[in-house]
Design a protein around this motif. Structure first.
Motif, PDB file in Angstrom:
ATOM      1  N   GLU A  90      12.084  58.452 -67.295  1.00 35.15           N
ATOM      2  CA  GLU A  90      13.348  58.897 -67.850  1.00 35.15           C
ATOM      3  C   GLU A  90      13.249  59.024 -69.382  1.00 35.15           C
ATOM      4  N   ILE A  91      14.311  59.586 -69.983  1.00 34.45           N
ATOM      5  CA  ILE A  91      14.306  59.730 -71.442  1.00 34.45           C
ATOM      6  C   ILE A  91      15.427  58.873 -72.011  1.00 34.45           C
ATOM      7  N   ASP A  92      15.066  57.870 -72.795  1.00 40.15           N
ATOM      8  CA  ASP A  92      16.056  57.146 -73.597  1.00 40.15           C
ATOM      9  C   ASP A  92      15.331  56.379 -74.687  1.00 40.15           C
ATOM     10  N   ARG A  93      16.052  55.538 -75.407  1.00 43.92           N
ATOM     11  CA  ARG A  93      15.469  54.925 -76.597  1.00 43.92           C
ATOM     12  C   ARG A  93      14.333  53.945 -76.307  1.00 43.92           C
ATOM     13  N   ASP A 128      14.086  53.053 -81.897  1.00 42.31           N
ATOM     14  CA  ASP A 128      13.861  54.161 -80.967  1.00 42.31           C
ATOM     15  C   ASP A 128      12.361  54.325 -80.746  1.00 42.31           C
ATOM     16  N   LYS A 176      20.916  61.572 -69.470  1.00 44.77           N
ATOM     17  CA  LYS A 176      21.539  60.669 -68.494  1.00 44.77           C
ATOM     18  C   LYS A 176      22.283  61.443 -67.426  1.00 44.77           C
ATOM     19  N   GLU A 215      16.853  62.819 -77.403  1.00 43.72           N
ATOM     20  CA  GLU A 215      16.906  61.370 -77.622  1.00 43.72           C
ATOM     21  C   GLU A 215      17.150  60.641 -76.311  1.00 43.72           C
ATOM     22  N   SER A 216      18.026  61.204 -75.467  1.00 46.01           N
ATOM     23  CA  SER A 216      18.258  60.595 -74.157  1.00 46.01           C
ATOM     24  C   SER A 216      18.779  61.652 -73.195  1.00 46.01           C
ATOM     25  N   HIS A 243      12.280  54.385 -73.360  1.00 43.32           N
ATOM     26  CA  HIS A 243      11.307  54.996 -72.447  1.00 43.32           C
ATOM     27  C   HIS A 243      10.654  56.214 -73.073  1.00 43.32           C
TER      28      HIS A 243
END
Ligand code: PHE
Length: 462
Positions: A159-162, A338, A409, A406-407, A164
């Protein structure tokens, strides 16, 4: 699945989403017939899913840069273990065979970690290592000392977030005792006990309700005696506690220096052991560290399975192995908000860190983020719809927007009661760490992701 909200370690392969394999992974995008990685050329095939953006990260070798937070953390740990019988490796290339990454370690054929949704393949036989355990085999064969450490970059579709990022770093450790060096079992057990006693003591508060092994939940191997299993397990646990103590006490110091006055910073470090499962260790555990009111998963480990050693041509030998993720620990140590920052080429980041020094990151500026939604109906099928693997959507956003995403969801999902069609909506936050983004720029990135998604997976954009 994952025990804590912010697992420090990477999500362990053994526990990953079992749905992954069941879901469809199709790509209709044109693929080159060959790809080149670090001067090696690979023929592509149906398995190829490593994207140009991921391949650009290969060879950055952040763990080898003594002035980069990842390199500083690696050095902190390795320095602690100097002169304790370990050889330190950091040059293994991240392109490995399916055999090295999975087969030799005993991953079952249908293990979700092997799926294209989770792993970057160059072709059906070759991939970007998903963990440093891929080199255990080679190190058991060639290591001149009883133990070794391996540091390297590893890759997972995620996933994409601060916290990962599809590339991160691991430090692997292992240690063995050969029965051939002893006249009898008693002598060997005495030596292991001496080795345990020689590990420097820590002030850490350990809660361990896990037995040395448990026939039901965490079995031992039949080639090892109960006592061997118990002592190897103890040596492993004391070693990891020493490592965790070193790193997290540094993290506490650095949090205090940065001005934090939180209560837990003055209390002794608390850790707990929990049972775990990895295909190549038995029994297996994980250590969790009490940090800011939460148990953080930190490091997977266990007693090495006989098959890994015999596959390496080593007989009559017992030992342990562990793997720890470095990036999230480095975020705590250096106050880095981040995970993308590790990869930035901006001098304002790099110039802040110096060899052998834990310092707190000073944000050089904060640029505002801007969100855009992608809503769509999943393609129709007999069941009403065909699933889309979240990692496939993540990959499209990463490939188009790179580190500007950046993320991402999933913010909404529903199935139409009459048609049984399913709709999903993902929210992407675009935010650069180095500059302001224009609306036009964000719109065109977002439109590109939307079109590729529709083309590749047949979703109906809304
Ligand atoms: N490779 C495992 C992971 O990535 C960690 C591990 C290493 C577990 C060695 C056991 C032994 O999660």
């Amino acid at each position: 699945m994952i025990a804590t909200k912010l697992p420090i370690n990477v999500i362990c392969l053994a526990k990953r989403n079992v749905f992954a394999t069941a879901l469809r992974t199709v790509s209709t995008q044109a693929k080159p017939t060959e790809i080149k990685v670090q001067d090696q050329t690979f023929k592509t095939d149906d398995w190829t899913n490593a994207t140009p953006r991921i391949l650009e990260l290969v060879g950055r070798d952040l763990h080898k840069d003594p002035n980069h937070p990842i390199g500083i953390l690696r050095d902190l740990i390795e320095t602690r273990f100097q002169n304790m019988g370990y050889t330190f490796y950091g040059d293994f290339k991240p392109v490995v065979s399916v055999y090295e990454n999975f087969d030799v370690l005993g991953f079952p054929a249908d293990h979700p970690g092997r799926s294209k949704s989770d792993t970057y393949y160059l072709n059906k036989d070759t991939l970007l290592r998903t963990h440093t355990s891929a080199h255990e085999h080679e190190c058991f064969v060639k290591c001149p000392t009883e133990g070794y450490f391996i540091c390297g970059d590893v890759y997972r579709r995620d996933e994409i977030d601060r916290t990962h990022y599809p590339a991160f770093h691991q430090l692997e450790g292992a240690r063995t005792w050969s029965r051939n060096n002893f006249e009898n079992e008693e002598q060997m057990l005495t030596k292991i006990q001496q080795d345990i006693d020689a590990i420097p003591k820590t002030e850490i508060v350990v809660s361990d309700t896990t037995p040395p092994f448990d026939p039901e939940t965490n079995p031992k191997q039949s080639y090892m005696t109960d006592k061997e299993t118990a002592l190897v397990g103890q040596h492993l646990k004391r070693t990891i506690e020493l490592l965790v103590n070193e790193v997290f006490n540094e993290a506490k110091k650095s949090a205090k220096l940065a001005g934090s006055t939180e209560e837990y910073l003055n209390e002794p470090l608390k850790v707990r052991w929990v049972e775990a499962y990895f295909p190549w260790t038995a029994p297996s555990w994980e250590i969790e560290v009490w940090w800011k009111g939460e148990w953080l998963e930190c490091c997977g480990c266990g007693v090495v399975r006989e098959q890994v050693l015999t596959n390496s041509g080593i007989k009559d030998t017992i030992g342990w192995a562990f793997g720890i993720g470095l990036d999230r620990i480095a975020m705590l140590l250096f106050g880095i908000p981040d995970i993308r920052l590790f990869w930035t080429l901006d001098e304002r980041f790099k110039s802040q860190f110096k060899e052998k020094t834990i310092s707190t990151f000073k944000p050089y500026s904060k640029y505002p983020g801007t969100t855009r939604d992608i809503s769509f109906w999943l393609p129709e099928s007999k069941e009403g719809f065909t699933e889309l693997h979240e990692n496939d959507l993540m990959e499209i956003v990463r490939e188009t927007a790179g580190d500007l995403a950046e993320s991402v969801k999933l913010i909404d999902e529903f199935t139409h009661p009459k048609t049984n069609k399913k709709s999903q909506c993902y929210r992407v936050n675009y935010q650069s760490m180095d500059r302001s983004l224009t609306n036009d720029e964000v719109n065109s990135l977002h439109d590109a992701s939307r079109s590729i998604l529709a083309e590749t997976y047949g979703v109906h954009l809304r």
